[in-house]
Design an enzyme around this catalytic site. Structure first.
Site, PDB file in Angstrom:
ATOM      1  NE  ARG A  30       6.155 -31.175  -7.098  1.00 56.03           N
ATOM      2  CZ  ARG A  30       7.135 -31.854  -6.540  1.00 56.03           C
ATOM      3  NH1 ARG A  30       8.183 -32.176  -7.247  1.00 56.03           N
ATOM      4  NH2 ARG A  30       7.068 -32.228  -5.286  1.00 56.03           N
ATOM      5  CD  GLN A  40       0.593  -9.106  -3.020  1.00 55.22           C
ATOM      6  OE1 GLN A  40       1.274  -9.804  -3.753  1.00 55.22           O
ATOM      7  NE2 GLN A  40      -0.577  -8.653  -3.371  1.00 55.22           N
ATOM      8  N   GLY A  96      -4.393  -4.184  -4.120  1.00 57.26           N
ATOM      9  CA  GLY A  96      -5.412  -3.161  -4.303  1.00 57.26           C
ATOM     10  C   GLY A  96      -4.708  -1.907  -4.756  1.00 57.26           C
ATOM     11  CG  HIS A  97      -2.355  -1.431  -7.818  1.00 52.11           C
ATOM     12  ND1 HIS A  97      -1.703  -1.902  -8.919  1.00 52.11           N
ATOM     13  CD2 HIS A  97      -1.622  -1.783  -6.753  1.00 52.11           C
ATOM     14  CE1 HIS A  97      -0.610  -2.524  -8.522  1.00 52.11           C
ATOM     15  NE2 HIS A  97      -0.538  -2.474  -7.219  1.00 52.11           N
ATOM     16  CG  ASP A 133      -1.768  -1.278   1.250  1.00 54.75           C
ATOM     17  OD1 ASP A 133      -2.336  -1.631   0.211  1.00 54.75           O
ATOM     18  OD2 ASP A 133      -1.796  -1.937   2.302  1.00 54.75           O
ATOM     19  NE  ARG A 149      -4.001   0.347   3.346  1.00 55.40           N
ATOM     20  CZ  ARG A 149      -4.202   1.134   2.276  1.00 55.40           C
ATOM     21  NH1 ARG A 149      -3.849   2.405   2.321  1.00 55.40           N
ATOM     22  NH2 ARG A 149      -4.742   0.642   1.185  1.00 55.40           N
ATOM     23  CG  ASP A 186      -0.024  14.700   0.484  1.00 54.23           C
ATOM     24  OD1 ASP A 186       0.714  13.746   0.127  1.00 54.23           O
ATOM     25  OD2 ASP A 186      -1.268  14.620   0.517  1.00 54.23           O
ATOM     26  CE  LYS A 195       2.778  -2.684  -4.661  1.00 54.12           C
ATOM     27  NZ  LYS A 195       2.574  -2.497  -3.221  1.00 54.12           N
ATOM     28  CE  LYS A 249      -1.735   7.857   0.971  1.00 52.15           C
ATOM     29  NZ  LYS A 249      -2.516   6.925   1.778  1.00 52.15           N
TER      30      LYS A 249
HETATM   31  P1  IMP Z   1      -2.454 -12.982   1.341  1.00 50.68           P
HETATM   32  O1  IMP Z   1      -1.552 -12.380   0.314  1.00 50.68           O
HETATM   33  O2  IMP Z   1      -3.915 -12.746   1.081  1.00 50.68           O
HETATM   34  O3  IMP Z   1      -2.133 -14.433   1.583  1.00 50.68           O
HETATM   35  O4  IMP Z   1      -2.154 -12.227   2.731  1.00 50.68           O
HETATM   36  C1  IMP Z   1      -0.907 -12.375   3.392  1.00 50.68           C
HETATM   37  C2  IMP Z   1      -0.481 -11.078   4.056  1.00 50.68           C
HETATM   38  O5  IMP Z   1      -0.156 -10.118   3.048  1.00 50.68           O
HETATM   39  C3  IMP Z   1      -1.555 -10.406   4.906  1.00 50.68           C
HETATM   40  O6  IMP Z   1      -0.912  -9.738   5.985  1.00 50.68           O
HETATM   41  C4  IMP Z   1      -2.171  -9.369   3.976  1.00 50.68           C
HETATM   42  O7  IMP Z   1      -2.755  -8.307   4.692  1.00 50.68           O
HETATM   43  C5  IMP Z   1      -0.930  -8.927   3.223  1.00 50.68           C
HETATM   44  N1  IMP Z   1      -1.239  -8.407   1.891  1.00 50.68           N
HETATM   45  C6  IMP Z   1      -1.572  -9.108   0.782  1.00 50.68           C
HETATM   46  N2  IMP Z   1      -1.765  -8.286  -0.261  1.00 50.68           N
HETATM   47  C7  IMP Z   1      -1.527  -7.044   0.174  1.00 50.68           C
HETATM   48  C8  IMP Z   1      -1.535  -5.747  -0.464  1.00 50.68           C
HETATM   49  O8  IMP Z   1      -1.770  -5.586  -1.660  1.00 50.68           O
HETATM   50  N3  IMP Z   1      -1.260  -4.682   0.337  1.00 50.68           N
HETATM   51  C9  IMP Z   1      -0.941  -4.830   1.654  1.00 50.68           C
HETATM   52  N4  IMP Z   1      -0.914  -6.014   2.281  1.00 50.68           N
HETATM   53  C10 IMP Z   1      -1.204  -7.108   1.551  1.00 50.68           C
HETATM   54 MG    MG Z   2      -2.640  -2.017  -2.046  1.00 53.90          MG
END
Ligand code: IMP
Ligand code: MG
Length: 427
Positions: free
Chosen positions: A142, A222, A40-41, A13, A303, A331, A16, A329
């Site tokens: 596999r 991530q 989540g973008h 977060d 968060r 600002d 990106k 961020k």
């Molecule tokens: P998973 O990827 O759903 O298996 O989650 C594993 C860990 O990665 C958890 O702590 C999620 O909150 C974190 N996580 C997965 N995707 C994101 C992302 O895009 N942004 C922030 N944290 C993420």
């Molecule tokens: Mg995100």
């Protein structure tokens, strides 16, 4: 000219999406190399907000070919939901390409994600619940399903039978409903013909693009500290968001990469469980969360918020070989009298300059803070470094020094235009 990897330098977060989108307007390819719809973008174009989960950032830029690489896990239902949403808002998604080797997230994968979290109890990872972990587990075991399996029903059926033979035993043992092969096959085949035209040999496509001197952006999902190998294991995702993942997740060799860009927030956030040395559990954490709008795009979860962590930044510079940092961020920090920055940790009574290699040491790490002067001005209209108040300039220069990496771009607001460019990332 360049091949550029963009990845998260902290716990996700970092912004990106905005960074990739900005480069996507000039890149000819944006290739996603890991993760799936756990990402989540948020991208804001002319005041309009787009939330992407599975689709690569370049999808919003005409003239850019978005590619889902072999390292990504694809939930086909979500793929079409996102495509339909964009199409309904007038976007053209017809350029999207998908690797025939990408693995598929199934309904039983999602179920196993929930079950795994439940069985972990208070040791749960805090996953996004999208089936990411079980899909990568099946890949490594596999017994995974790949996009290419959608185009041969007998192959698909046989692979679903193999997987369900294991899953159903586990599900029954937990007292959960089991899955029928026919249902799973039907669910997957329902989309096969729609997917087929998008599926190509993306390894060939991307390498050819590089041969032709095209500009290619590799987009990581991530983040570094959530990497299965280099993150805060076990509180991590199941793929490699770090720079090496861009190579394995797309079939592009490391010699072809020109630049590795880490996106870092001017402070730090984390969702889910796991260590976070600079986390603020007091009012200042709430202040950052509200001011920065720090709620998950994918799950809506609040968060966890904390100050900039220099050992994490240096770690990120090291494991990714960062050439540049995009700081986002800035600002949000306006209005503070002074801004704390974590420069090292105290671990078991000793000062530690770097991220400890031992899990329990990192979990015990306490931040050692330095305090920098804050600024009161609204900086969201600044477009050059010199326009920033002196304290904001000094803050950035300080972060640059303690992160061991130049800061090439600075985000001062959500929109595409709210950016100060110090160094052209594609130049
Ligand atoms: P998973 O990827 O759903 O298996 O989650 C594993 C860990 O990665 C958890 O702590 C999620 O909150 C974190 N996580 C997965 N995707 C994101 C992302 O895009 N942004 C922030 N944290 C993420
Ligand atoms: Mg995100």
């Amino acid at each position: 000219m360049p091949a550029v990897i963009i990845l998260g330098a902290q716990w996700g977060d970092e912004g990106k999406g905005k960074a990739t989108d900005q480069l996507g307007t000039r890149a000819e390819y944006v290739v996603k190399y890991n993760g799936g719809n756990n990402a989540g973008h948020t991208v804001v174009i002319d005041g309009e907000k787009f939330a992407l989960h599975l689709l690569p950032g370049g999808i919003l830029s005409p003239g850019c070919t978005p590619v889902i690489g072999n390292g990504v896990v694809v939930d086909i239902q979500v793929l079409f939901e996102e495509i339909e949403e964009l199409v309904s808002r007038g976007m053209d998604t017809s350029r999207l390409k998908i690797s025939s080797n990408a693995h598929i997230i199934t309904s039983y994968g999602r179920k196993m994600d929930a079950l795994s979290e439940k069985s972990l109890g208070d040791k749960k990872i805090g996953t996004t619940g999208r089936g990411i972990g079980p899909t990568y587990s099946d890949k490594v075991s596999r017994i995974g399903l790949r996009i290419q399996d959608l185009f041969d029903e007998s192959v698909l059926r046989s692979k679903v039978e193999t997987a369900l033979a294991q899953k159903n035993i586990l599900l029954a043992a937990y007292g959960e409903d089991t899955f029928e092969v026919d249902d799973v096959v039907a669910e997957l085949l329902a989309h096969a013909e729609r997917v087929r035209p998008m599926v190509i040999d993306t390894v060939l496509e991307v390498n050819n693009a590089l041969d032709e001197g095209k500009t290619v952006v590799f987009e990581g999902g991530q983040s570094t500290m959530l990497d299965i190998d280099h993150g805060t294991y076990p509180y991590v995702t199941s793929s490699n968001p770090t720079a090496g993942g861009a190579c394995t997740g797309t079939g592009v060799g490391p010699t072809r990469i020109d630049r590795v860009v880490g996106v870092a927030k001017a402070y730090v956030t984390r969702v889910g469980e796991g260590p976070f040395p600079t986390e603020l559990l007091d009012d200042s954490g709430d202040w950052l969360r509200e001011k920065g709008g720090e709620y998950g795009v994918t799950t809506g979860r609040p968060r966890r918020c904390g100050w900039y962590d220099a050992p994490v930044a240096r770690y990120s510079t090291r494991v990714n070989g960062l050439t540049d940092i995009v700081l986002t961020k800035l600002d949000v920090l306006g209005g503070l009298d002074q801004i704390p920055v974590c420069v090292a940790y105290e671990v078991n009574g000793q000062r530690a300059e770097e991220v400890p290699a031992i899990e329990t040491d990192f979990a015990a790490a306490k931040p050692i803070l330095e305090y920098l002067p804050g600024w009161q001005e609204d900086i969201s209209n600044c477009r050059t470094f010199e326009e920033l108040p002196q304290a904001a300039q000094d803050y950035v220069l300080y972060l640059e020094k303690i992160s061991n990496c130049r800061i090439s771009s600075i985000g001062v607001g959500a929109g595409r235009e709210a950016t100060i460019v110090r160094q052209d990332l594609l130049g």
